[in-house]
Design a protein around this motif. Structure first.
Motif, PDB file in Angstrom:
ATOM      1  N   THR A 131       0.850  -1.179   0.000  1.00 37.20           N
ATOM      2  CA  THR A 131       0.000   0.000   0.000  1.00 37.20           C
ATOM      3  C   THR A 131       0.888   1.231   0.000  1.00 37.20           C
ATOM      4  OG1 THR A 131      -1.933   1.044   0.999  1.00 37.20           O
ATOM      5  CG2 THR A 131      -0.263   0.191   2.507  1.00 37.20           C
TER       6      THR A 131
ATOM      7  N   ALA B 225      -2.712   6.106  -0.065  1.00 38.94           N
ATOM      8  CA  ALA B 225      -3.866   5.220   0.117  1.00 38.94           C
ATOM      9  C   ALA B 225      -4.245   5.108   1.590  1.00 38.94           C
ATOM     10  CB  ALA B 225      -3.560   3.842  -0.460  1.00 38.94           C
TER      11      ALA B 225
ATOM     12  N   GLU C 203      -7.798   6.384   3.118  1.00 37.19           N
ATOM     13  CA  GLU C 203      -8.629   5.460   3.885  1.00 37.19           C
ATOM     14  C   GLU C 203      -8.892   6.001   5.295  1.00 37.19           C
ATOM     15  OE1 GLU C 203      -7.576   1.386   5.992  1.00 37.19           O
ATOM     16  OE2 GLU C 203      -7.529   1.190   3.808  1.00 37.19           O
TER      17      GLU C 203
END
Length: 128
Positions: A18, A22, A26
Motif C-alpha cells: 500500500t 492510500a 482510507e
C-alpha cells in the motif's frame, strides 16, 4: 502523535502493498487522521503519571538505602525500568483499544470502553 501512530498501525494491518496516499485516504474516510487521539491521551496521561510515581518511589528508596542523594547510573536505570513497567501496566489495555479503534477493527464500538468490553466478552482479559 496520534496521526503517526494511526498511519503506522494501518500500514501494519494492510493486506499486501500500500502507499501512504492510500492509507491517508482510507483514514480520512474512516474519521480522519486524528482518530484515536482521545484514546492516546487516555493511555498516556495515566501511564505517565504511573511512570513518574514509580520512578520517584524507587529513586527515593535508593537514596534512603545509599544515604546520599547522588545515585549511580545503574540505580537510576533500575528506577527507570520500574517506571516503564508501571507505565505499561496501566497503558497496555488502553493501547490495545486505541490501536483497534485506529485500524477500524471494531466496527460496532466507537469508544475505548466499548472496545475493551467487546474484547473481554470475546475472550476475557487474555484478549486484551
Amino acid at each position: 502523535l496520534a496521526p503517526v501512530e494511526l498511519v503506522r498501525n494501518r500500514f501494519q494491518v494492510a493486506a499486501g502493498r500500500t502507499t501512504l496516499r492510500a492509507v491517508l485516504r482510507e483514514a480520512a474516510a474512516a474519521g480522519g487522521v486524528y482518530r484515536g487521539l482521545g484514546a492516546t491521551l487516555l493511555r498516556d496521561v495515566p501511564g505517565v503519571g504511573a511512570y513518574y510515581a514509580a520512578f520517584e518511589a524507587m529513586r527515593r528508596r535508593a537514596v534512603a538505602l545509599r544515604g546520599s542523594p547522588k545515585l549511580e547510573l545503574a540505580e537510576l536505570a533500575v528506577a527507570g525500568a520500574g517506571g516503564g513497567v508501571a507505565f505499561w501496566t496501566v497503558a497496555l489495555p488502553l493501547d490495545f483499544a486505541k490501536t483497534r479503534l485506529q485500524v477500524g477493527a471494531e466496527a460496532g464500538s466507537a469508544s475505548v470502553a466499548g472496545v475493551l468490553l467487546d474484547a473481554v466478552r470475546a475472550g476475557g482479559l487474555r484478549r486484551v
